[in-house]
Design a protein around this motif. Structure first.
Motif, PDB file in Angstrom:
ATOM      1  N   LEU A   1       0.693  -1.205   0.000  1.00  0.00           N
ATOM      2  CA  LEU A   1      -0.041   0.373  -0.178  1.00  0.00           C
ATOM      3  C   LEU A   1       0.465   1.100  -0.394  1.00  0.00           C
ATOM      4  CD1 LEU A   1      -2.500  -1.053   2.917  1.00  0.00           C
ATOM      5  CD2 LEU A   1      -2.324  -0.674   0.036  1.00  0.00           C
ATOM      6  N   PRO A   2       0.938   2.234  -0.587  1.00  0.00           N
ATOM      7  CA  PRO A   2       1.955   3.565  -0.403  1.00  0.00           C
ATOM      8  C   PRO A   2       1.149   4.208   0.210  1.00  0.00           C
ATOM      9  CG  PRO A   2      -0.608   3.988  -1.773  1.00  0.00           C
ATOM     10  CD  PRO A   2      -0.407   2.039  -1.481  1.00  0.00           C
ATOM     11  N   ILE A   3       0.393   3.906   0.777  1.00  0.00           N
ATOM     12  CA  ILE A   3       0.063   4.705   2.460  1.00  0.00           C
ATOM     13  C   ILE A   3      -0.735   4.113   3.098  1.00  0.00           C
ATOM     14  CG2 ILE A   3      -1.425   6.677   3.595  1.00  0.00           C
ATOM     15  CD1 ILE A   3       1.050   8.202   1.733  1.00  0.00           C
ATOM     16  N   PRO A   4      -0.441   3.710   4.103  1.00  0.00           N
ATOM     17  CA  PRO A   4       0.075   4.435   5.151  1.00  0.00           C
ATOM     18  C   PRO A   4       0.911   3.304   5.450  1.00  0.00           C
ATOM     19  CG  PRO A   4      -2.026   3.107   6.747  1.00  0.00           C
ATOM     20  CD  PRO A   4      -1.565   3.027   5.584  1.00  0.00           C
ATOM     21  N   TYR A   5       2.158   4.212   5.454  1.00  0.00           N
ATOM     22  CA  TYR A   5       3.713   3.515   5.944  1.00  0.00           C
ATOM     23  C   TYR A   5       4.485   4.350   7.015  1.00  0.00           C
ATOM     24  CZ  TYR A   5       6.717   7.175   3.926  1.00  0.00           C
ATOM     25  OH  TYR A   5       7.797   8.123   3.351  1.00  0.00           O
ATOM     26  N   THR A   6       5.782   4.396   7.735  1.00  0.00           N
ATOM     27  CA  THR A   6       6.374   5.255   8.400  1.00  0.00           C
ATOM     28  C   THR A   6       7.754   4.627   8.277  1.00  0.00           C
ATOM     29  OG1 THR A   6       6.032   5.643  11.078  1.00  0.00           O
ATOM     30  CG2 THR A   6       5.882   3.894  10.244  1.00  0.00           C
ATOM     31  N   SER A   7       8.568   5.911   8.361  1.00  0.00           N
ATOM     32  CA  SER A   7       9.499   6.006   8.434  1.00  0.00           C
ATOM     33  C   SER A   7      10.701   6.267   9.599  1.00  0.00           C
ATOM     34  CB  SER A   7      10.249   6.080   6.806  1.00  0.00           C
ATOM     35  OG  SER A   7      12.120   5.906   6.934  1.00  0.00           O
ATOM     36  N   GLY A   8      11.495   6.094   9.799  1.00  0.00           N
ATOM     37  CA  GLY A   8      12.480   7.218  10.923  1.00  0.00           C
ATOM     38  C   GLY A   8      11.697   7.911  11.667  1.00  0.00           C
ATOM     39  N   VAL A   9      12.638   9.198  12.173  1.00  0.00           N
ATOM     40  CA  VAL A   9      11.692  10.060  13.295  1.00  0.00           C
ATOM     41  C   VAL A   9      10.632  11.388  12.118  1.00  0.00           C
ATOM     42  CG1 VAL A   9      12.387  12.091  14.567  1.00  0.00           C
ATOM     43  CG2 VAL A   9      13.555   9.725  14.832  1.00  0.00           C
ATOM     44  N   ILE A  10      11.896  11.282  10.794  1.00  0.00           N
ATOM     45  CA  ILE A  10      11.922  12.883   9.976  1.00  0.00           C
ATOM     46  C   ILE A  10       9.481  12.163   9.272  1.00  0.00           C
ATOM     47  CG2 ILE A  10      12.186  14.362   8.062  1.00  0.00           C
ATOM     48  CD1 ILE A  10      14.462  13.572   8.838  1.00  0.00           C
TER      49      ILE A  10
END
Length: 160
Positions: free
Chosen positions: A125-134
């Motif tokens: 899925l293009p969304i949702p995703y999470t990556s690091g702090v930024i």
């Protein structure tokens, strides 16, 4: 169930557009420099310069600008996505599993949601995703649980 729409968080969009703008400025500067070489009839210097240092940020600009428009929608029928790899529409009955894919990307920082269809094909899925702090999405796991809950509710899937 009414439709639920997942989009990038505001912070994710700002960071992606900032990087896209940086890539556009970089490509523009290299293009101007290559143009000067062309004007001075130094084609041998202009073309490699632009191909190596101008084309790469141009491609990255397109990718980053395109990513920021991604969306995932879920409703009673299934899920629909729009992202860099096109559009998908999958009915809940066509989904075998909805799972978290952690550790993708540079230094293992990207966590995305993967979907495996009953025909064995899978996609992210293009969304949702999470990556690091930024590029963190603080609600990522809540969104994952909501998608799983809807999938199970509409298919009677037990364990996944």
């Amino acid at each position: 169930m009414s439709e639920t729409v997942f989009r990038y968080t505001g912070r994710q969009r700002v960071v992606m557009w900032a990087w896209a703008l940086l890539m556009a400025v970089w490509a523009g500067a290299v293009t101007v420099d290559a143009g000067r070489d062309l004007a001075a009839h130094r084609i041998g210097a202009a073309v490699p310069l632009w191909l190596v240092l101008g084309l790469i940020p141009t491609v990255l600009f397109v990718v980053l600008a395109g990513m920021s428009t991604g969306v995932t929608r879920i409703d009673a029928q299934g899920l629909r996505t729009r992202g860099m790899t096109g559009r998908r529409r999958v009915a809940w009955s066509e989904i075998e599993s909805v799972h978290e894919l952690a550790g993708r990307g540079r230094r293992g920082t990207i966590t995305q949601i993967g979907v495996t269809r009953t025909d064995g094909k899978s996609f992210l899925l293009p969304i949702p995703y999470t990556s690091g702090v930024i590029l963190e999405d603080p609600d990522f796991y809540d969104k994952l649980l909501l998608i799983r809950r809807e999938w199970k509710k509409h298919t009677g899937a037990g364990g996944a």
